[in-house]
Design a protein around this motif. Structure first.
Motif, PDB file in Angstrom:
ATOM      1  N   CYS A 211     -52.813  29.421 -43.099  1.00  0.00           N
ATOM      2  CA  CYS A 211     -53.611  30.583 -42.691  1.00  0.00           C
ATOM      3  C   CYS A 211     -52.812  31.845 -42.942  1.00  0.00           C
ATOM      4  O   CYS A 211     -51.607  31.897 -42.677  1.00  0.00           O
ATOM      5  CB  CYS A 211     -53.968  30.458 -41.211  1.00  0.00           C
ATOM      6  SG  CYS A 211     -54.702  31.940 -40.497  1.00  0.00           S
ATOM      7  N   TYR A 215     -56.736  36.682 -39.023  1.00  0.00           N
ATOM      8  CA  TYR A 215     -57.581  36.519 -37.846  1.00  0.00           C
ATOM      9  C   TYR A 215     -56.892  36.998 -36.574  1.00  0.00           C
ATOM     10  O   TYR A 215     -57.547  37.265 -35.565  1.00  0.00           O
ATOM     11  CB  TYR A 215     -58.014  35.053 -37.696  1.00  0.00           C
ATOM     12  CG  TYR A 215     -56.976  34.178 -37.020  1.00  0.00           C
ATOM     13  CD1 TYR A 215     -57.057  33.869 -35.662  1.00  0.00           C
ATOM     14  CD2 TYR A 215     -55.892  33.664 -37.736  1.00  0.00           C
ATOM     15  CE1 TYR A 215     -56.104  33.072 -35.043  1.00  0.00           C
ATOM     16  CE2 TYR A 215     -54.944  32.872 -37.131  1.00  0.00           C
ATOM     17  CZ  TYR A 215     -55.051  32.580 -35.789  1.00  0.00           C
ATOM     18  OH  TYR A 215     -54.104  31.803 -35.170  1.00  0.00           O
ATOM     19  N   ARG A 216     -55.555  37.136 -36.610  1.00  0.00           N
ATOM     20  CA  ARG A 216     -54.814  37.562 -35.427  1.00  0.00           C
ATOM     21  C   ARG A 216     -54.825  39.081 -35.238  1.00  0.00           C
ATOM     22  O   ARG A 216     -54.444  39.571 -34.182  1.00  0.00           O
ATOM     23  CB  ARG A 216     -53.368  37.060 -35.500  1.00  0.00           C
ATOM     24  CG  ARG A 216     -53.243  35.542 -35.431  1.00  0.00           C
ATOM     25  CD  ARG A 216     -51.786  35.108 -35.530  1.00  0.00           C
ATOM     26  NE  ARG A 216     -50.992  35.630 -34.439  1.00  0.00           N
ATOM     27  CZ  ARG A 216     -50.823  35.039 -33.259  1.00  0.00           C
ATOM     28  NH1 ARG A 216     -51.422  33.884 -33.017  1.00  0.00           N
ATOM     29  NH2 ARG A 216     -50.057  35.580 -32.337  1.00  0.00           N
ATOM     30  N   VAL A 221     -60.694  38.347 -38.936  1.00  0.00           N
ATOM     31  CA  VAL A 221     -61.528  37.148 -38.934  1.00  0.00           C
ATOM     32  C   VAL A 221     -60.796  36.059 -39.716  1.00  0.00           C
ATOM     33  O   VAL A 221     -59.789  36.318 -40.369  1.00  0.00           O
ATOM     34  CB  VAL A 221     -62.899  37.414 -39.594  1.00  0.00           C
ATOM     35  CG1 VAL A 221     -63.695  38.440 -38.805  1.00  0.00           C
ATOM     36  CG2 VAL A 221     -62.727  37.878 -41.043  1.00  0.00           C
ATOM     37  N   LYS A 222     -61.320  34.857 -39.656  1.00  0.00           N
ATOM     38  CA  LYS A 222     -60.789  33.776 -40.471  1.00  0.00           C
ATOM     39  C   LYS A 222     -61.397  33.863 -41.870  1.00  0.00           C
ATOM     40  O   LYS A 222     -62.615  33.983 -42.015  1.00  0.00           O
ATOM     41  CB  LYS A 222     -61.116  32.419 -39.828  1.00  0.00           C
ATOM     42  CG  LYS A 222     -60.406  32.210 -38.508  1.00  0.00           C
ATOM     43  CD  LYS A 222     -60.907  30.959 -37.795  1.00  0.00           C
ATOM     44  CE  LYS A 222     -60.260  30.847 -36.407  1.00  0.00           C
ATOM     45  NZ  LYS A 222     -60.833  29.714 -35.631  1.00  0.00           N
ATOM     46  N   CYS A 223     -60.552  33.813 -42.882  1.00  0.00           N
ATOM     47  CA  CYS A 223     -61.022  33.909 -44.263  1.00  0.00           C
ATOM     48  C   CYS A 223     -61.804  32.649 -44.646  1.00  0.00           C
ATOM     49  O   CYS A 223     -61.652  31.585 -44.028  1.00  0.00           O
ATOM     50  CB  CYS A 223     -59.847  34.093 -45.206  1.00  0.00           C
ATOM     51  SG  CYS A 223     -58.813  35.543 -44.797  1.00  0.00           S
ATOM     52  N   CYS A 226     -59.660  29.563 -45.261  1.00  0.00           N
ATOM     53  CA  CYS A 226     -58.633  29.290 -44.245  1.00  0.00           C
ATOM     54  C   CYS A 226     -58.704  27.855 -43.739  1.00  0.00           C
ATOM     55  O   CYS A 226     -59.786  27.289 -43.572  1.00  0.00           O
ATOM     56  CB  CYS A 226     -58.815  30.258 -43.078  1.00  0.00           C
ATOM     57  SG  CYS A 226     -57.576  30.059 -41.769  1.00  0.00           S
ATOM     58  N   ALA A 229     -60.837  27.597 -40.598  1.00  0.00           N
ATOM     59  CA  ALA A 229     -62.287  27.850 -40.666  1.00  0.00           C
ATOM     60  C   ALA A 229     -63.027  26.527 -40.824  1.00  0.00           C
ATOM     61  O   ALA A 229     -62.674  25.702 -41.665  1.00  0.00           O
ATOM     62  CB  ALA A 229     -62.605  28.763 -41.840  1.00  0.00           C
TER      63      ALA A 229
END
Length: 230
Positions: A211, A215-216, A221-223, A226, A229
């Motif tokens: 990752c 997202y942090r 957001v989560k790609c 990822c 995800a």
């Protein structure tokens, strides 16, 4: 690395890079021009890429500097892979990226003297591209970072940047699907990119095994590629 064949003419390298720059965004690699407002990218690596790390941490409103470092490395990888892949597959010319410069005020890259090789004369095309992008640049960037970021996270970023560059090129030039897919798969099976992830479909969708940490960030957001995800 073994000695490479004779170089392609400078004018041919310059023409190839100027043409693929029209694909936009990360494919743009300036060629020639005055040195003012540019510096050797090696200097930026030696300084830990600190200006880009800090700028991106500020942009994404985070105090977690490894997020800035990860995003800076990911973006830089995309700016290397994109023109390299496009020039190789559209014009049959692999640019020599060893002497790159970076803009003083941002991420843009410039090749002061256009040099490179004809792809069909290289005995090991995949290894040469890997050497140009990963060994010459991204390994040096990683070694200079002043922020601790897991090496396999950075390797995953390198793979993600590669596949995103390939996917963008595929959209622009769908007739390249076969050789582009083969070259991308070959690169993912080389060196530090081994076991970083896998291509999941004909459109060059990708699932990485790490990752990038985006997202942090507060608004992150989560790609799509990822490992987190689902």
């Amino acid at each position: 690395m073994t000695a490479l064949p004779a170089r392609a003419p400078a004018r041919a390298v310059a023409a190839a890079l100027e043409d693929v720059a029209a694909l936009g965004g990360f494919f743009s690699l300036e060629v020639g021009g005055p040195d003012e407002n540019w510096h050797p990218v090696d200097d930026a690596y030696a300084r830990g890429f600190a200006d880009r790390v800090e700028a991106l941490a500020d942009r994404y409103d985070t105090r977690e500097m490894r997020i800035g470092a990860s995003i800076a490395q990911l973006g830089h990888g995309a700016r290397l892979w994109s023109p390299a892949l496009a020039s190789t597959l559209i014009h049959g010319i692999v640019p020599d990226l060893a002497a790159l410069h970076r803009a003083d005020d941002g991420p843009a890259l410039r090749l002061p003297v256009p040099e490179g090789w004809y792809a069909d004369r290289l005995p090991h095309l995949t290894e040469t591209l890997y050497e140009q992008v990963v060994h010459v640049h991204l390994d040096a960037l990683a070694a200079g970072l002043r922020v601790k970021v897991a090496s396999r996270l950075l390797d995953g970023n390198t793979a993600s940047a590669l596949v995103e560059a390939a996917r963008t090129l595929l959209v622009a030039r769908p007739e390249l699907r076969g050789p582009l897919t083969d070259l991308t798969r070959g690169l993912l099976a080389t060196g530090r990119l081994v076991s970083t992830g896998h291509i999941t479909g004909p459109a060059l969708t990708f699932r990485r095994r790490s990752c990038c940490l985006y997202y942090r960030a507060p608004a992150g957001v989560k790609c799509d590629d990822c490992s987190l995800a689902r």
